[in-house]
Design a protein around this motif. Structure first.
Motif, PDB file in Angstrom:
ATOM      1  N   CYS A  38      -5.541 -34.545 -19.803  1.00  0.00           N
ATOM      2  CA  CYS A  38      -4.750 -33.359 -20.126  1.00  0.00           C
ATOM      3  C   CYS A  38      -3.468 -33.376 -19.300  1.00  0.00           C
ATOM      4  CB  CYS A  38      -5.554 -32.088 -19.884  1.00  0.00           C
ATOM      5  SG  CYS A  38      -5.938 -31.754 -18.152  1.00  0.00           S
ATOM      6  N   ALA A  39      -2.491 -32.602 -19.714  1.00  0.00           N
ATOM      7  CA  ALA A  39      -1.184 -32.611 -19.046  1.00  0.00           C
ATOM      8  C   ALA A  39      -1.291 -32.182 -17.589  1.00  0.00           C
ATOM      9  CB  ALA A  39      -0.210 -31.715 -19.801  1.00  0.00           C
ATOM     10  N   ALA A  40      -2.140 -31.199 -17.299  1.00  0.00           N
ATOM     11  CA  ALA A  40      -2.275 -30.726 -15.921  1.00  0.00           C
ATOM     12  C   ALA A  40      -2.716 -31.865 -15.001  1.00  0.00           C
ATOM     13  CB  ALA A  40      -3.269 -29.568 -15.850  1.00  0.00           C
ATOM     14  N   GLU A  41      -3.685 -32.645 -15.446  1.00  0.00           N
ATOM     15  CA  GLU A  41      -4.159 -33.761 -14.629  1.00  0.00           C
ATOM     16  C   GLU A  41      -3.086 -34.833 -14.487  1.00  0.00           C
ATOM     17  OE1 GLU A  41      -7.995 -36.768 -14.250  1.00  0.00           O
ATOM     18  OE2 GLU A  41      -7.900 -35.352 -15.907  1.00  0.00           O
ATOM     19  N   ARG A  42      -2.354 -35.099 -15.557  1.00  0.00           N
ATOM     20  CA  ARG A  42      -1.289 -36.092 -15.497  1.00  0.00           C
ATOM     21  C   ARG A  42      -0.194 -35.671 -14.518  1.00  0.00           C
ATOM     22  NH1 ARG A  42      -0.099 -38.067 -21.661  1.00  0.00           N
ATOM     23  NH2 ARG A  42      -2.251 -38.260 -22.315  1.00  0.00           N
ATOM     24  N   SER A  70       0.259 -25.054  -9.494  1.00  0.00           N
ATOM     25  CA  SER A  70       0.782 -24.185 -10.557  1.00  0.00           C
ATOM     26  C   SER A  70       1.623 -23.055  -9.973  1.00  0.00           C
ATOM     27  CB  SER A  70      -0.355 -23.615 -11.401  1.00  0.00           C
ATOM     28  OG  SER A  70      -1.112 -22.674 -10.670  1.00  0.00           O
ATOM     29  N   THR A  71       1.247 -22.557  -8.813  1.00  0.00           N
ATOM     30  CA  THR A  71       2.016 -21.479  -8.205  1.00  0.00           C
ATOM     31  C   THR A  71       3.354 -21.982  -7.672  1.00  0.00           C
ATOM     32  OG1 THR A  71       0.957 -21.770  -6.047  1.00  0.00           O
ATOM     33  CG2 THR A  71      -0.054 -20.197  -7.558  1.00  0.00           C
ATOM     34  N   SER A 105       5.118 -24.595  -9.218  1.00  0.00           N
ATOM     35  CA  SER A 105       5.731 -25.484 -10.213  1.00  0.00           C
ATOM     36  C   SER A 105       7.248 -25.319 -10.281  1.00  0.00           C
ATOM     37  CB  SER A 105       5.101 -25.283 -11.585  1.00  0.00           C
ATOM     38  OG  SER A 105       5.317 -23.978 -12.050  1.00  0.00           O
ATOM     39  N   THR A 106       7.755 -24.101 -10.097  1.00  0.00           N
ATOM     40  CA  THR A 106       9.205 -23.889 -10.117  1.00  0.00           C
ATOM     41  C   THR A 106       9.874 -24.634  -8.970  1.00  0.00           C
ATOM     42  OG1 THR A 106       8.833 -21.714 -11.080  1.00  0.00           O
ATOM     43  CG2 THR A 106      11.007 -22.121 -10.180  1.00  0.00           C
ATOM     44  N   SER A 107       9.253 -24.636  -7.807  1.00  0.00           N
ATOM     45  CA  SER A 107       9.804 -25.364  -6.659  1.00  0.00           C
ATOM     46  C   SER A 107       9.844 -26.858  -6.929  1.00  0.00           C
ATOM     47  CB  SER A 107       8.961 -25.104  -5.404  1.00  0.00           C
ATOM     48  OG  SER A 107       8.972 -23.755  -5.071  1.00  0.00           O
ATOM     49  N   PHE A 108       8.795 -27.393  -7.550  1.00  0.00           N
ATOM     50  CA  PHE A 108       8.766 -28.829  -7.836  1.00  0.00           C
ATOM     51  C   PHE A 108       9.783 -29.201  -8.902  1.00  0.00           C
ATOM     52  CE2 PHE A 108       4.449 -28.515  -5.955  1.00  0.00           C
ATOM     53  CZ  PHE A 108       4.683 -29.362  -4.889  1.00  0.00           C
ATOM     54  N   VAL A 109      10.007 -28.333  -9.870  1.00  0.00           N
ATOM     55  CA  VAL A 109      11.041 -28.589 -10.887  1.00  0.00           C
ATOM     56  C   VAL A 109      12.407 -28.656 -10.210  1.00  0.00           C
ATOM     57  CG1 VAL A 109      12.242 -27.605 -12.888  1.00  0.00           C
ATOM     58  CG2 VAL A 109       9.749 -27.691 -12.851  1.00  0.00           C
ATOM     59  N   THR A 110      12.669 -27.739  -9.272  1.00  0.00           N
ATOM     60  CA  THR A 110      13.932 -27.748  -8.526  1.00  0.00           C
ATOM     61  C   THR A 110      14.082 -29.056  -7.756  1.00  0.00           C
ATOM     62  OG1 THR A 110      13.870 -25.352  -8.282  1.00  0.00           O
ATOM     63  CG2 THR A 110      15.272 -26.559  -6.735  1.00  0.00           C
ATOM     64  N   HIS A 162       4.031 -24.856 -22.206  1.00  0.00           N
ATOM     65  CA  HIS A 162       2.586 -25.019 -22.430  1.00  0.00           C
ATOM     66  C   HIS A 162       1.937 -25.781 -21.278  1.00  0.00           C
ATOM     67  CE1 HIS A 162      -1.185 -25.312 -24.591  1.00  0.00           C
ATOM     68  NE2 HIS A 162      -1.235 -26.570 -24.182  1.00  0.00           N
ATOM     69  N   PHE A 163       2.612 -26.789 -20.761  1.00  0.00           N
ATOM     70  CA  PHE A 163       2.026 -27.578 -19.681  1.00  0.00           C
ATOM     71  C   PHE A 163       2.002 -26.785 -18.378  1.00  0.00           C
ATOM     72  CE2 PHE A 163       3.284 -31.720 -22.015  1.00  0.00           C
ATOM     73  CZ  PHE A 163       2.248 -31.507 -22.909  1.00  0.00           C
ATOM     74  N   LYS A 164       2.994 -25.919 -18.183  1.00  0.00           N
ATOM     75  CA  LYS A 164       2.957 -25.039 -17.007  1.00  0.00           C
ATOM     76  C   LYS A 164       1.754 -24.099 -17.127  1.00  0.00           C
ATOM     77  CE  LYS A 164       5.649 -21.785 -14.334  1.00  0.00           C
ATOM     78  NZ  LYS A 164       6.895 -21.068 -14.164  1.00  0.00           N
ATOM     79  N   THR A 165       1.498 -23.630 -18.332  1.00  0.00           N
ATOM     80  CA  THR A 165       0.326 -22.771 -18.577  1.00  0.00           C
ATOM     81  C   THR A 165      -0.961 -23.545 -18.317  1.00  0.00           C
ATOM     82  OG1 THR A 165       1.560 -21.518 -20.216  1.00  0.00           O
ATOM     83  CG2 THR A 165      -0.821 -21.299 -20.280  1.00  0.00           C
TER      84      THR A 165
END
Length: 132
Positions: free
Chosen positions: A43-47, A94-95, A97-102, A126-129
């Motif tokens: 799944c995307a979360a694991e990837r 997941s909490t 994820s915005t920091s990692f995108v930055t 969807h993958f963030k979800t």
């Protein structure tokens, strides 16, 4: 007659729940026709978790020093990313994820396929979800 299983660690139930959650997420992703850019059949979360591990631990394709410095700059524990994909690891990622995108978009000096694909996947709602 029913059997009683005595568990001495809280990790055993999580190890049972996590694979089932991941299989449901994979089935949902397939049903929606979504495609992950990252390598693998999970799944995307694991990837995403595995790709972040590569960034932290592999000198060739990752950026161990840069990611460590970024986490320190954000006042996050360096150990937040470690080799593992249990539920509590997914929750922490997941909490943040915005920091990692930055980090991936603006501060990661590595300009390779892994960074680009990871950034694309982490931007997909969807993958963030899935991570959440």
């Amino acid at each position: 007659m029913s059997a009683v299983i005595e568990l001495h660690s809280h990790m055993h139930p999580l190890d049972t729940i996590a694979p089932r959650c991941k299989s449901i997420l994979l089935a949902q992703k397939k049903a929606l026709g979504l495609k992950s850019n990252l390598f693998g059949q999970a799944c995307a979360a694991e990837r995403i978790v595995l790709a972040l591990n590569k960034l932290k631990f592999k000198d060739g394709v990752g950026d161990p020093n840069g990611l460590r410095l970024f986490l320190e700059e954000m006042k996050l524990p360096v150990g937040i990313i470690y080799r593992g994909n249990r539920l509590h690891v997914l929750f922490h990622l997941s909490t943040l994820s915005t920091s990692f995108v930055t980090y991936l978009a603006q501060k990661c000096p590595v300009q390779n396929d892994l960074r680009v694909k990871l950034l694309e996947d982490m931007k997909m709602p969807h993958f963030k979800t899935e991570l959440q």
